[in-house]
Design a protein around this motif. Structure first.
Motif, mmCIF file in Angstrom:
data_model
loop_
_atom_site.group_PDB
_atom_site.id
_atom_site.type_symbol
_atom_site.label_atom_id
_atom_site.label_comp_id
_atom_site.label_asym_id
_atom_site.label_seq_id
_atom_site.Cartn_x
_atom_site.Cartn_y
_atom_site.Cartn_z
ATOM 1 N N UNK A 39 0.844 -1.190 0.000
ATOM 2 C CA UNK A 39 0.000 0.000 0.000
ATOM 3 C C UNK A 39 0.880 1.241 0.000
ATOM 4 N N UNK A 40 0.638 2.129 -0.963
ATOM 5 C CA UNK A 40 1.360 3.401 -1.038
ATOM 6 C C UNK A 40 0.329 4.528 -1.064
ATOM 7 N N UNK A 41 0.748 5.719 -0.663
ATOM 8 C CA UNK A 41 -0.153 6.871 -0.635
ATOM 9 C C UNK A 41 0.332 7.948 -1.576
ATOM 10 N N UNK A 42 -0.613 8.743 -2.087
ATOM 11 C CA UNK A 42 -0.245 9.822 -2.998
ATOM 12 C C UNK A 42 -1.259 10.953 -2.892
ATOM 13 N N UNK A 43 -0.867 12.115 -3.367
ATOM 14 C CA UNK A 43 -1.757 13.278 -3.445
ATOM 15 C C UNK A 43 -1.345 14.096 -4.655
ATOM 16 N N UNK A 44 -2.186 15.020 -5.041
ATOM 17 C CA UNK A 44 -1.844 15.894 -6.167
ATOM 18 C C UNK A 44 -0.596 16.702 -5.805
ATOM 19 N N UNK A 45 0.433 16.566 -6.616
ATOM 20 C CA UNK A 45 1.661 17.300 -6.383
ATOM 21 C C UNK A 45 2.429 16.866 -5.145
ATOM 22 N N UNK A 46 2.049 15.724 -4.582
ATOM 23 C CA UNK A 46 2.652 15.227 -3.334
ATOM 24 C C UNK A 46 2.643 16.298 -2.238
ATOM 25 N N UNK A 47 1.567 17.036 -2.195
ATOM 26 C CA UNK A 47 1.470 18.095 -1.178
ATOM 27 C C UNK A 47 0.835 17.558 0.094
ATOM 28 N N UNK A 90 -9.330 18.636 -12.823
ATOM 29 C CA UNK A 90 -9.140 17.872 -14.059
ATOM 30 C C UNK A 90 -7.958 16.919 -13.921
ATOM 31 N N UNK A 91 -6.945 17.339 -13.165
ATOM 32 C CA UNK A 91 -5.770 16.485 -12.971
ATOM 33 C C UNK A 91 -6.138 15.202 -12.244
ATOM 34 N N UNK A 92 -6.904 15.338 -11.163
ATOM 35 C CA UNK A 92 -7.305 14.160 -10.407
ATOM 36 C C UNK A 92 -8.258 13.285 -11.209
ATOM 37 N N UNK A 93 -9.188 13.910 -11.900
ATOM 38 C CA UNK A 93 -10.150 13.138 -12.699
ATOM 39 C C UNK A 93 -9.430 12.324 -13.769
#
Length: 316
Positions: A39-47, A90-93
């Motif tokens: 299991x890894x985690x991520x977010x937009x821009x790794x913020x 739009x990036x996440x979608x």
């Protein structure tokens, strides 16, 4: 290599929902102790992403890690733009589309729906947000009365603890009930919960009042191989048929017949996974009159006949 699950963390994420996949999938191991998932985690821009409990987390990855994931999972969110107007960036979608398998816990279904992943599909979310979800996403076939929905490559769950039920279901689907049961024991939770979501919210189970059907359910489990009709069950519970049927549904969310069939199917799956018994003998021990009956019920439950099921899950 372990199956990689990428958890997409969004603003206003629900803290428990973020912790569930890391804990439950971490507990899924082979009989020799090897981990089956990463299991890894991520977010937009790794913020850093802030949660509803007043703290922030810093995921290890940005959304590019989704390209390496076998499954993408979105935890629930509280408030925020997606809950108000049903939109996401739009990036996440774009990042969520086209993945081999996508899951959501609780109101994470809002994010999947906003990305267009639930259009024309059956899905669920937290019961308190079902009316808002239906208004924002009328193109989704919402079922607010179940713990989770498995629609093939897209799976959604109801609120909070139902995310654990969904994760265990995925482990069971991927590797069979033995692995899922071991993971459940490690997490100190039941491997399967019966009935719909509503019973846990509006009709709490009457534990400890001496008038429930729990003892009869235990008796049914010990006699799956035997013919069990409604009169016999009501007699065991020392109730009229009408009272027994009503209380059974109140406590499980389903009828006695449906509950019994589900337990028989699960026992048959366990026998297929862990023994070399022939299909006729598995059918007999599970309480189905014939192998044909077992095939019909197993196909309705998991979409494959007994021998194909055995070949799939005996590999673990």
């Amino acid at each position: 290599m372990p199956h990689r699950i990428a958890v997409v963390v969004a603003d206003h994420f629900a803290p428990l929902d973020l912790g569930v996949p890391g804990q439950v999938f971490w507990a899924a191991r082979t009989s020799s102790g090897e981990h089956l998932y990463e299991v890894v985690t991520c977010s937009e821009g790794r913020r850093p992403v802030r949660c509803s409990a007043g703290y922030s987390v810093l995921p290890d990855h940005d959304l590019n890690v989704l390209d390496t994931a076998d499954t993408v999972l979105v935890p629930g969110v509280h408030g925020g733009r997606v809950m108000k107007d049903g939109t996401i960036s739009a990036t996440l979608a774009g990042a969520l589309r086209g993945r081999p398998r996508t899951m959501s816990i609780c109101t994470g279904a809002f994010i999947l729906a906003a990305a267009g992943l639930l259009d024309g599909r059956r899905a669920t979310t937290h019961w308190t947000e079902s009316a808002r979800f239906a208004r924002l996403f009328p193109q989704v076939e919402l079922d607010p009365d179940v713990l989770f929905v498995d629609d093939g490559d897209v799976l959604t769950s109801a609120g909070v603890a139902a995310g654990m039920d969904l994760c265990l279901h995925v482990i069971r689907r991927d590797h069979g009930s033995e692995v899922a049961n071991r993971a459940a024991r490690r997490c100190v939770m039941p491997p399967w919960r019966e009935g719909g979501q509503a019973q846990f919210i509006e009709r709490p189970l009457p534990y400890g009042n001496g008038g429930g059907t729990a003892a009869t359910r235990d008796w049914m489990l010990a006699h799956l191989h035997a013919p069990l009709d409604l009169n016999a069950l009501a007699e065991h519970a020392r109730m009229s048929v009408r009272t027994f049927t009503r209380r059974f549904r109140e406590e499980t969310g389903v009828s006695p017949a449906k509950w019994l069939t589900g337990q028989r199917v699960r026992h048959a799956r366990h026998l297929l996974e862990t023994t070399d018994l022939g299909v006729e003998e598995v059918a007999r021990r599970a309480g189905f009159a014939t192998a044909v009956s077992l095939r019909q019920h197993l196909h309705a439950a998991v979409g494959v006949p007994p021998l194909a099921y055995r070949q799939t899950f005996r590999r673990v």
